[in-house]
Structures are given as structure tokens and as C-alpha cells.
Design an enzyme around this catalytic site. Structure first.
Site, mmCIF file in Angstrom:
data_model
loop_
_atom_site.group_PDB
_atom_site.id
_atom_site.type_symbol
_atom_site.label_atom_id
_atom_site.label_comp_id
_atom_site.label_asym_id
_atom_site.label_seq_id
_atom_site.Cartn_x
_atom_site.Cartn_y
_atom_site.Cartn_z
ATOM 1 N N THR A 70 21.226 -21.426 -30.488
ATOM 2 C CA THR A 70 21.544 -22.740 -29.902
ATOM 3 C C THR A 70 20.350 -23.304 -29.143
ATOM 4 O OG1 THR A 70 23.865 -22.115 -29.724
ATOM 5 C CG2 THR A 70 23.117 -23.914 -28.298
ATOM 6 N N SER A 199 18.573 -15.979 -34.686
ATOM 7 C CA SER A 199 19.372 -15.419 -33.587
ATOM 8 C C SER A 199 19.602 -13.920 -33.821
ATOM 9 C CB SER A 199 20.710 -16.159 -33.534
ATOM 10 O OG SER A 199 21.547 -15.587 -32.566
ATOM 11 N N ALA A 200 19.490 -13.129 -32.744
ATOM 12 C CA ALA A 200 19.582 -11.669 -32.874
ATOM 13 C C ALA A 200 20.986 -11.182 -33.228
ATOM 14 C CB ALA A 200 19.133 -11.013 -31.565
ATOM 15 N N HIS A 201 22.013 -11.835 -32.661
ATOM 16 C CA HIS A 201 23.345 -11.229 -32.800
ATOM 17 C C HIS A 201 23.967 -11.430 -34.180
ATOM 18 C CE1 HIS A 201 26.290 -14.667 -32.205
ATOM 19 N NE2 HIS A 201 25.182 -15.250 -31.779
ATOM 20 N N THR A 237 11.800 -15.169 -16.462
ATOM 21 C CA THR A 237 11.489 -13.796 -16.843
ATOM 22 C C THR A 237 12.114 -13.485 -18.194
ATOM 23 O OG1 THR A 237 11.413 -13.207 -14.523
ATOM 24 C CG2 THR A 237 11.656 -11.382 -16.085
ATOM 25 N N CYS A 320 32.736 -21.242 -33.064
ATOM 26 C CA CYS A 320 32.713 -22.244 -31.995
ATOM 27 C C CYS A 320 33.752 -23.338 -32.212
ATOM 28 C CB CYS A 320 31.346 -22.897 -31.902
ATOM 29 S SG CYS A 320 30.019 -21.783 -32.219
HETATM 30 N N1 PLP Z 1 23.234 -22.012 -36.046
HETATM 31 C C1 PLP Z 1 24.081 -21.442 -36.902
HETATM 32 C C2 PLP Z 1 24.021 -21.816 -38.343
HETATM 33 C C3 PLP Z 1 25.019 -20.505 -36.453
HETATM 34 O O1 PLP Z 1 25.868 -19.960 -37.308
HETATM 35 C C4 PLP Z 1 25.031 -20.174 -35.078
HETATM 36 C C5 PLP Z 1 26.022 -19.215 -34.530
HETATM 37 O O2 PLP Z 1 27.208 -19.357 -34.693
HETATM 38 C C6 PLP Z 1 24.123 -20.803 -34.221
HETATM 39 C C7 PLP Z 1 23.226 -21.713 -34.737
HETATM 40 C C8 PLP Z 1 24.097 -20.511 -32.744
HETATM 41 O O3 PLP Z 1 23.464 -19.293 -32.488
HETATM 42 P P1 PLP Z 1 23.691 -18.549 -31.081
HETATM 43 O O4 PLP Z 1 25.096 -18.044 -31.072
HETATM 44 O O5 PLP Z 1 22.672 -17.456 -31.082
HETATM 45 O O6 PLP Z 1 23.423 -19.557 -30.011
#
Ligand code: PLP
Length: 367
Positions: A70, A199-201, A237, A320
Site C-alpha cells: 500500500t 509486499s513481503a506477506h 528507523t 480489504c
Molecule cells: N496491491 C495488491 C494487488 C494487493 O493484492 C495488495 C494486498 O492485498 C496490496 C497492493 C497491498 O499490500 P499490503 O497489504 O502489503 O499493503
């Protein structure tokens, strides 16, 4: 338990979790400190940066750590547009972006920019002819995701970039590759992008870490002001434990990338074959690790609960947009009866054939 919601988030691997723990209790220094503990922590951050750069085919200094996808999307879209506002105020994106891009684009609209949102075709991909039509002399930025988070469908980033750069060489191209990273083979140059979010997760690393690739020479203004960390672009940091886990997860996943891709393809094809024998289930769209299906007999929430009672975890679209109708499937003009009973199955290379059998059996019972 059968976890088939890997597009929402993934389980952290043992070695990534160990790297996080070590960075918290052993190598806990501040990377800005000049003593040996600080230098050690700095080393962790820089090793992670190098792993990510290697996996994307770019230089380590082109990687900026963020708190996740994000923040990377916001930095790229908002600061990318502001950088070029003297050359034009038109931005192109798609109707099927993650809300991190869509809402950043809306923010820009409220601040004097004009945004064209390209609709996808029925197959879930934006048509190249539509991109070409949308480009104007004042188009300064294009933001197009690599793989959609609800359908897995790949978007024509390569062609879009080529078209835009041919007409407006000064324009910037950003891709949200959060769902494509380490699930598809690409480099920043093969895609032709100037900025790219990850994104790591989503790749078996910890939550709270992400990165933005920014091509050398592009001087974005920071969103946060402070101590000047991350080349002055992201003060504060560094989240060393999360970054340590991110680096470890990237190293693991990148070392077996071709095998992971073919294994996930095999699992997806197995699932698709099985679905053909279930007349009560319709495939809506699929690509890579994601399959979106509908069980028209029930609404989405009920299907999720029925599967959950069998220890199978899926979702109803992006994490989301819980409870809301999918704007991605709506943009694809998916009929309402399918839309209301759609679920997203998202695979990982850590899934097994047993997970697919369990899901097929459960779908057979409920459909
Ligand atoms: N972009 C896409 C295509 C995603 O699927 C997601 C996560 O659901 C994000 C951005 C947001 O990533 P983060 O959860 O690391 O903020």
C-alpha cells in the site's frame, strides 16, 4: 487445515520467522548507529535489499523499503504524478487496481489531475487498443498491476509501457506487482517499468514490509520527513526484523522460482480439471496462482463458512473489500448471479495435492 487464501496473506516460513526473531533479540541494533550492533543491523537491511534487487534484476540502490504494498503504491502514484505535473496532468490506470492505487488516483483527481480508468475485457485483462486510445500528449503516468488480486489475470504491462513511452518518452510507468512477484518470471526491464511495488506477506514473509523499485535517476519527493533513511525517501528507523524476514523469504522463493511456478500451475490445472466434473460450480476467471469460481446455489459468505467448517480457507475476493460486492468482477461484467456467489481460491507452492482434493470433495458436497 487447507489454507487456500494465499492472495490475502501467506504463512511465514520457518527460516523467515527465524530471521525475524534473530533481528529482534540478537541483531537488534539501529542501522543508523555507528557501533558494531548498528553495523550488523545495517548489514541485514542491505543483504535483504540485495536479495530483492537480484530477484527483480535491478540495482540495490533502486530498492526503497516501505511498510508494504500500500505504501509503495501511494509513493509511486502520488509522488510520481507530482514529479511530472509541469509536463501534464493526465494519468492512466485501470478499473481493477487494488484500492491502494485506485484511492491514490482518486486523491490525485481531487488535487487537479485527470485520471482515465481503463475497464477490463470479459477475460479480465485490459485491451491494448484501449490503452492506445487513452494516451494523450499530457499523459505523465501509467499505473497498471501485473497480476490481478481477485482473478490472477495478467495485465499487458509490457505493451502498455511500450505504447506510452513511444508517444511520451518522459512519462513514468508503475506496476503494482504485489500479486505477481515471485509467482511469475519477470525483471523490471522485461516489464519496462520505472517503478514497481512488492509486499513481503504475499510471498511467505512477514506483514509490515514491502518495497518500491524506483529506476535510477527518478527523484521522487518523500511522503514522510525525518532522519533521511532510505535515501531520504522514507524517513524513520528501518523495520529491521520485518526486512530481515522479507529478505529471507525472497531468497527462498527466488531460488526455486521456476519449480514453484510449474508446481502451482500443476495444482491449478488439477483443480480446474476437477471442477469440470462439478456442474454446480462455474469458473469465472483464473491465472497463475488464483482461480475465481462461483457456486450459484449460495451467496459468497455462506460458501466461505461451509468450506471453513471443513477446515478449508478461501475468500470472497480481496481481503480489504470484505462484505462488499467485487468491483473487479463487476468491471468484468460478470453476471450478478455468479458475482454474488463468487469465491477466490489462491494457491501457493506450499500447498499440496491433498489441499486440492479436499476442496474438490467439499465443493462436490455443497454444490
Ligand atoms: N496491491 C495488491 C494487488 C494487493 O493484492 C495488495 C494486498 O492485498 C496490496 C497492493 C497491498 O499490500 P499490503 O497489504 O502489503 O499493503
Amino acid at each position: 487445515m487447507h489454507y487456500l487464501d494465499n492472495a490475502s496473506t501467506t504463512k511465514v516460513t520457518e527460516s523467515a520467522a527465524t530471521a525475524v526473531l534473530n533481528a529482534m533479540i540478537n541483531q537488534f541494533g539501529n542501522p543508523s548507529s555507528v557501533h558494531s550492533l548498528g553495523i550488523e543491523a545495517e548489514g541485514i537491511v542491505e543483504r535483504a535489499r540485495s536479495e530483492i534487487a537480484k530477484s527483480l534484476g535491478c540495482k540495490p540502490e533502486e530498492i526503497i523499503f516501505t511498510s508494504g504494498g500500500t505504501e509503495a503504491d501511494n509513493l509511486a502514484v502520488i509522488r510520481g504524478a507530482e514529479l511530472l505535473k509541469r509536463r501534464g496532468r493526465h494519468i492512466i490506470t485501470t478499473e481493477i487496481e487494488h484500492s491502494a492505487v485506485t484511492n491514490a488516483a482518486k486523491y490525485l483527481e481531487e488535487n487537479g489531475f485527470e485520471v482515465t480508468y481503463l475497464a477490463p475485457a470479459k477475460d479480465g485483462a485490459v485491451a491494448i487498443a484501449d490503452i492506445e486510445k487513452a494516451i494523450r500528449p499530457d499523459t505523465i503516468l501509467l499505473s497498471m498491476m501485473l497480476a490481478n488480486n481477485e482473478t490472477g489475470v495478467l495485465q499487458p504491462v509490457v505493451e502498455a509501457s511500450r505504447l506510452l513511452k513511444a508517444k511520451n518518452p518522459f512519462a513514468l510507468v508503475h506496476s503494482d506487482a504485489v500479486q505477481g512477484y515471485l509467482k511469475r518470471r519477470f525483471t523490471v526491464n522485461s516489464l519496462g517499468v520505472d517503478m514497481l511495488s512488492i509486499s513481503a506477506h504475499k510471498i511467505h514473509g512477514p506483514k509490515g514490509a514491502g518495497a518500491l523499485y524506483i529506476r535510477n535517476g527518478i527523484k521522487l519527493k518523500p511522503m514522510t520527513h525525518g532522519g533521511g533513511q532510505e535515501s531520504g525517501l522514507r524517513s524513520g528507523t528501518e523495520a529491521v526484523p520485518a526486512i530481515a524476514g522479507f529478505g529471507e523469504a525472497v531468497k527462498e522463493a527466488f531460488s526455486t522460482l521456476p519449480d514453484n511456478i510449474s508446481y502451482v500451475d500443476k495444482l491449478r490445472e488439477m483443480l480446474q480439471e476437477g471442477l469440470k466434473n462439478l456442474p454446480g460450480v462455474t469458473e469465472i476467471a483464473s491465472g497463475g496462482s488464483i482461480i475465481n469460481i462461483a457456486v450459484p446455489k449460495y451467496p459468497t459468505e455462506v460458501i466461505i463458512r461451509m468450506l471453513e467448517s471443513r477446515q478449508i480457507y478461501v475468500s470472497g475476493g480481496s481481503a480489504c473489500s470484505r462484505g462488499k460486492k467485487s468491483r473487479i468482477l463487476e468491471a468484468m461484467r460478470v453476471p450478478q448471479n455468479l458475482l454474488k456467489s463468487s469465491i477466490r481460491i489462491s494457491l501457493s507452492w506450499h500447498n499440496s495435492e491433498d489441499d486440492i482434493h479436499a476442496l474438490l470433495e467439499a465443493l462436490k458436497q455443497i454444490s
